[in-house]
Write a protein that holds these residues in place. Sequence first.
Motif, PDB file in Angstrom:
ATOM      1  N   THR A 111      79.120  30.043  37.469  1.00 33.90           N
ATOM      2  CA  THR A 111      78.766  28.311  37.992  1.00 33.90           C
ATOM      3  C   THR A 111      78.903  28.397  39.520  1.00 33.90           C
ATOM      4  O   THR A 111      78.024  27.642  40.275  1.00 33.90           O
ATOM      5  CB  THR A 111      79.574  27.550  37.819  1.00 33.90           C
ATOM      6  OG1 THR A 111      80.836  27.657  37.761  1.00 33.90           O
ATOM      7  CG2 THR A 111      78.908  28.154  35.870  1.00 33.90           C
ATOM      8  N   ALA A 118      71.091  26.437  33.325  1.00 33.45           N
ATOM      9  CA  ALA A 118      68.406  25.703  33.070  1.00 33.45           C
ATOM     10  C   ALA A 118      68.387  25.716  34.428  1.00 33.45           C
ATOM     11  O   ALA A 118      67.437  25.595  34.676  1.00 33.45           O
ATOM     12  CB  ALA A 118      69.472  24.289  32.784  1.00 33.45           C
ATOM     13  N   ARG A 119      69.609  25.210  35.890  1.00 33.59           N
ATOM     14  CA  ARG A 119      69.404  25.352  36.648  1.00 33.59           C
ATOM     15  C   ARG A 119      69.132  26.201  37.601  1.00 33.59           C
ATOM     16  O   ARG A 119      67.965  26.340  38.665  1.00 33.59           O
ATOM     17  CB  ARG A 119      70.582  24.873  37.373  1.00 33.59           C
ATOM     18  CG  ARG A 119      70.506  24.561  39.118  1.00 33.59           C
ATOM     19  CD  ARG A 119      71.763  24.080  39.851  1.00 33.59           C
ATOM     20  NE  ARG A 119      72.878  24.409  39.584  1.00 33.59           N
ATOM     21  CZ  ARG A 119      73.779  24.088  38.556  1.00 33.59           C
ATOM     22  NH1 ARG A 119      74.091  22.782  38.052  1.00 33.59           N
ATOM     23  NH2 ARG A 119      75.022  25.342  38.507  1.00 33.59           N
ATOM     24  N   MET A 120      69.068  27.481  37.111  1.00 38.11           N
ATOM     25  CA  MET A 120      69.044  29.101  38.081  1.00 38.11           C
ATOM     26  C   MET A 120      67.601  29.308  37.041  1.00 38.11           C
ATOM     27  O   MET A 120      66.531  30.031  37.951  1.00 38.11           O
ATOM     28  CB  MET A 120      69.626  30.213  36.634  1.00 38.11           C
ATOM     29  CG  MET A 120      71.462  30.659  37.593  1.00 38.11           C
ATOM     30  SD  MET A 120      71.094  30.919  39.524  1.00 38.11           S
ATOM     31  CE  MET A 120      71.867  29.747  39.930  1.00 38.11           C
ATOM     32  N   GLN A 121      66.929  28.645  35.998  1.00 31.93           N
ATOM     33  CA  GLN A 121      65.634  28.720  35.325  1.00 31.93           C
ATOM     34  C   GLN A 121      64.903  27.951  35.955  1.00 31.93           C
ATOM     35  O   GLN A 121      63.241  28.203  36.257  1.00 31.93           O
ATOM     36  CB  GLN A 121      65.820  29.293  34.211  1.00 31.93           C
ATOM     37  CG  GLN A 121      66.695  30.379  33.031  1.00 31.93           C
ATOM     38  CD  GLN A 121      66.541  29.573  31.756  1.00 31.93           C
ATOM     39  OE1 GLN A 121      66.895  29.017  31.076  1.00 31.93           O
ATOM     40  NE2 GLN A 121      66.402  30.665  30.584  1.00 31.93           N
ATOM     41  N   GLN A 122      65.064  27.036  36.464  1.00 35.67           N
ATOM     42  CA  GLN A 122      64.416  25.861  36.951  1.00 35.67           C
ATOM     43  C   GLN A 122      64.265  26.118  38.357  1.00 35.67           C
ATOM     44  O   GLN A 122      62.865  26.041  39.069  1.00 35.67           O
ATOM     45  CB  GLN A 122      65.430  24.272  36.956  1.00 35.67           C
ATOM     46  CG  GLN A 122      64.774  23.340  37.487  1.00 35.67           C
ATOM     47  CD  GLN A 122      65.145  21.924  37.614  1.00 35.67           C
ATOM     48  OE1 GLN A 122      66.661  22.110  37.293  1.00 35.67           O
ATOM     49  NE2 GLN A 122      64.552  21.064  38.291  1.00 35.67           N
ATOM     50  N   ASP A 123      64.864  26.878  38.964  1.00 36.08           N
ATOM     51  CA  ASP A 123      64.734  27.637  39.869  1.00 36.08           C
ATOM     52  C   ASP A 123      63.648  28.894  40.172  1.00 36.08           C
ATOM     53  O   ASP A 123      64.202  29.664  41.220  1.00 36.08           O
ATOM     54  CB  ASP A 123      66.071  27.217  40.863  1.00 36.08           C
ATOM     55  CG  ASP A 123      66.323  25.956  41.332  1.00 36.08           C
ATOM     56  OD1 ASP A 123      65.383  25.219  41.379  1.00 36.08           O
ATOM     57  OD2 ASP A 123      67.394  26.371  41.930  1.00 36.08           O
ATOM     58  N   GLU A 155      74.476  23.981  31.571  1.00 33.01           N
ATOM     59  CA  GLU A 155      73.945  23.760  32.994  1.00 33.01           C
ATOM     60  C   GLU A 155      73.520  24.724  34.024  1.00 33.01           C
ATOM     61  O   GLU A 155      72.282  24.398  34.868  1.00 33.01           O
ATOM     62  CB  GLU A 155      74.815  22.996  33.603  1.00 33.01           C
ATOM     63  CG  GLU A 155      74.884  21.546  32.217  1.00 33.01           C
ATOM     64  CD  GLU A 155      75.588  21.833  31.596  1.00 33.01           C
ATOM     65  OE1 GLU A 155      76.518  20.195  30.970  1.00 33.01           O
ATOM     66  OE2 GLU A 155      76.101  22.607  31.716  1.00 33.01           O
ATOM     67  N   TRP A 156      74.414  25.233  34.337  1.00 31.60           N
ATOM     68  CA  TRP A 156      74.043  26.621  35.582  1.00 31.60           C
ATOM     69  C   TRP A 156      72.857  27.293  34.943  1.00 31.60           C
ATOM     70  O   TRP A 156      72.014  28.027  36.559  1.00 31.60           O
ATOM     71  CB  TRP A 156      75.208  27.197  35.640  1.00 31.60           C
ATOM     72  CG  TRP A 156      75.338  28.600  36.415  1.00 31.60           C
ATOM     73  CD1 TRP A 156      75.371  28.303  38.313  1.00 31.60           C
ATOM     74  CD2 TRP A 156      74.683  29.657  36.048  1.00 31.60           C
ATOM     75  NE1 TRP A 156      74.641  29.513  38.331  1.00 31.60           N
ATOM     76  CE2 TRP A 156      74.684  30.965  37.468  1.00 31.60           C
ATOM     77  CE3 TRP A 156      74.245  30.353  34.672  1.00 31.60           C
ATOM     78  CZ2 TRP A 156      74.600  31.743  37.619  1.00 31.60           C
ATOM     79  CZ3 TRP A 156      74.045  31.567  35.313  1.00 31.60           C
ATOM     80  CH2 TRP A 156      73.553  32.771  36.261  1.00 31.60           C
ATOM     81  N   THR A 173      75.088  30.371  43.491  1.00 32.60           N
ATOM     82  CA  THR A 173      73.722  29.173  43.737  1.00 32.60           C
ATOM     83  C   THR A 173      72.815  29.971  43.991  1.00 32.60           C
ATOM     84  O   THR A 173      72.799  31.497  44.216  1.00 32.60           O
ATOM     85  CB  THR A 173      74.408  28.819  45.231  1.00 32.60           C
ATOM     86  OG1 THR A 173      74.582  28.889  46.252  1.00 32.60           O
ATOM     87  CG2 THR A 173      75.704  27.871  44.877  1.00 32.60           C
TER      88      THR A 173
END
Length: 166
Positions: A13, A53-58, A50-51, A16
């Motif tokens: 996590t 999801a954030r990676m995929q969202q970006d 959550e990590w 970034t």
Amino acid sequence: MLLKPDIKLRGITDITVELLNKYDIKALLLDVDNTMSTHHGTVLTEGLLEWIARMQQDGIKLMVLSNSKKWRIEPFAKRIGLPFISLGCKPLPTGYLRGVKALGEKCKNVAIVGDQIFTDILGGSIVGVKKILLTPIKLEDGWSFKIRRKLEKKLYKKYNLTDLEV
């Protein structure tokens, strides 16, 4: 320099999107044991979902790459919602190259994320992907792991491997 990672971090996590962009990394091959859970464990690293999801969202593409058998990796990969390659035979190139192809990227834009120098990092060097070494979540008990971890400790000193500040 086959055994030297490009990036050393404490945990998954800590990766970034900004760090990945700095290295022009668009996709990650993710080890399981001691990277996203303890060795043969089922409890996810805190904040992992959550990590992801954030990676995929970006726009970061993710895939599991493990040396474990399908019966062990498939339920884990389904739980976290990612495609997977089992029996990856790391450090041999086969699993890495299958993963890179499945992700639709060039090797130079992919990174392996794992906790072992003699599998994850060595294999990444062989195929030309970037290498992100993580501190193992929990050290293993087996004798072969103890030998490898002792050798890795020497490489940590040789390469002055300390965690990046995040």
